[in-house]
Design a protein around this motif. Structure first.
Motif, PDB file in Angstrom:
ATOM      1  N   GLN A  90       0.843  -1.202   0.000  1.00  0.00           N
ATOM      2  CA  GLN A  90       0.000   0.000   0.000  1.00  0.00           C
ATOM      3  C   GLN A  90       0.870   1.241   0.000  1.00  0.00           C
ATOM      4  OE1 GLN A  90      -2.744   0.482   3.326  1.00  0.00           O
ATOM      5  NE2 GLN A  90      -4.293   1.169   1.890  1.00  0.00           N
ATOM      6  N   LEU A  96      -5.314  -0.763  -0.779  1.00  0.00           N
ATOM      7  CA  LEU A  96      -4.525  -1.910  -0.346  1.00  0.00           C
ATOM      8  C   LEU A  96      -4.519  -2.913  -1.492  1.00  0.00           C
ATOM      9  CD1 LEU A  96      -3.199  -3.486   2.065  1.00  0.00           C
ATOM     10  CD2 LEU A  96      -5.465  -4.437   2.481  1.00  0.00           C
ATOM     11  N   SER A 114      -6.377   3.526   3.560  1.00  0.00           N
ATOM     12  CA  SER A 114      -4.993   3.852   3.882  1.00  0.00           C
ATOM     13  C   SER A 114      -4.810   4.374   5.296  1.00  0.00           C
ATOM     14  CB  SER A 114      -4.453   4.884   2.885  1.00  0.00           C
ATOM     15  OG  SER A 114      -3.199   5.373   3.294  1.00  0.00           O
TER      16      SER A 114
END
Length: 200
Positions: A90, A96, A114
């Motif tokens: 990430q 992701l 995130s």
């Protein structure tokens, strides 16, 4: 007739006790105390968990785990996003990715996968798990232990997983109820029989 009733009563007792033992040893609960899994679980929620064995955990499972040296020895609730062999990566503000593919995560808080965490790119060792909270901006998870086996935890550290499918628990409850009915039926029939044919 009495012999049949006694057999039914004994069978009912075995069913009831067996089902209750299964529930008592196979399931547990945990009370959520932080925002790390919001919105899936919020502080004060009581989560029903199924005890499980290493090797049966899958990506997407929410698990209760305890790892030595982390969280003061307390058990924490986190989501499995990577299993042995997965490459989890990430970048800040980005999705992701697992094995190069963006992971669909409808459960993350505010739609933010995130949470402004540092960038990472991890290959999960076999027998280990990469775990994140659903509230990425407020979760102290695998991302913050990258210097310790890439933040992963051993599958054996998992104590239980959140129960999505409650059919097993329902089946145990129905079995206990059936056993209880058989026991009561045998007792009631025995009482009625003795009243009709008192022993002298």
């Amino acid at each position: 007739m009495r012999r049949v009733l006694r057999v039914l009563g004994a069978s009912g007792l075995i069913l009831t006790v067996g089902a209750l033992v299964h529930v008592g040893t196979g399931y547990t609960t945990a009370k959520v105390s932080s925002d790390a899994m919001r919105p899936t679980y919020t502080p004060g929620d009581r989560v029903l968990l199924e005890r499980t064995e290493a090797g049966s955990i899958r990506r997407g499972n929410v698990v209760l785990q305890r790892t030595a040296g982390r969280y003061g020895g307390l058990a924490v609730l986190q989501r499995v996003v990577g299993v042995g062999g997965d490459r989890v990566a990430q970048r800040p503000g980005g999705p992701l990715t697992v094995n190069g593919e963006p992971l669909t995560e409808p459960y993350v808080n505010g739609g933010d996968p995130s949470g402004q965490a540092p960038a990472y790119d991890v290959v999960v060792p076999e027998g280990r798990l990469f775990l994140l909270g659903d509230h990425r901006a407020n979760s102290n998870d695998s991302r913050y232990f990258l210097d310790d086996r890439w933040g992963t935890v051993a599958e054996g550290a998992v104590l239980a997983r959140a129960l999505d499918d409650r059919s097993g628990l329902l089946g145990a409850g129905l079995t206990a109820l059936l056993g209880f009915v058989l026991v009561l039926g045998a007792i009631a029939t025995e009482i009625i029989s003795r009243r009709r044919h008192p022993v002298r």
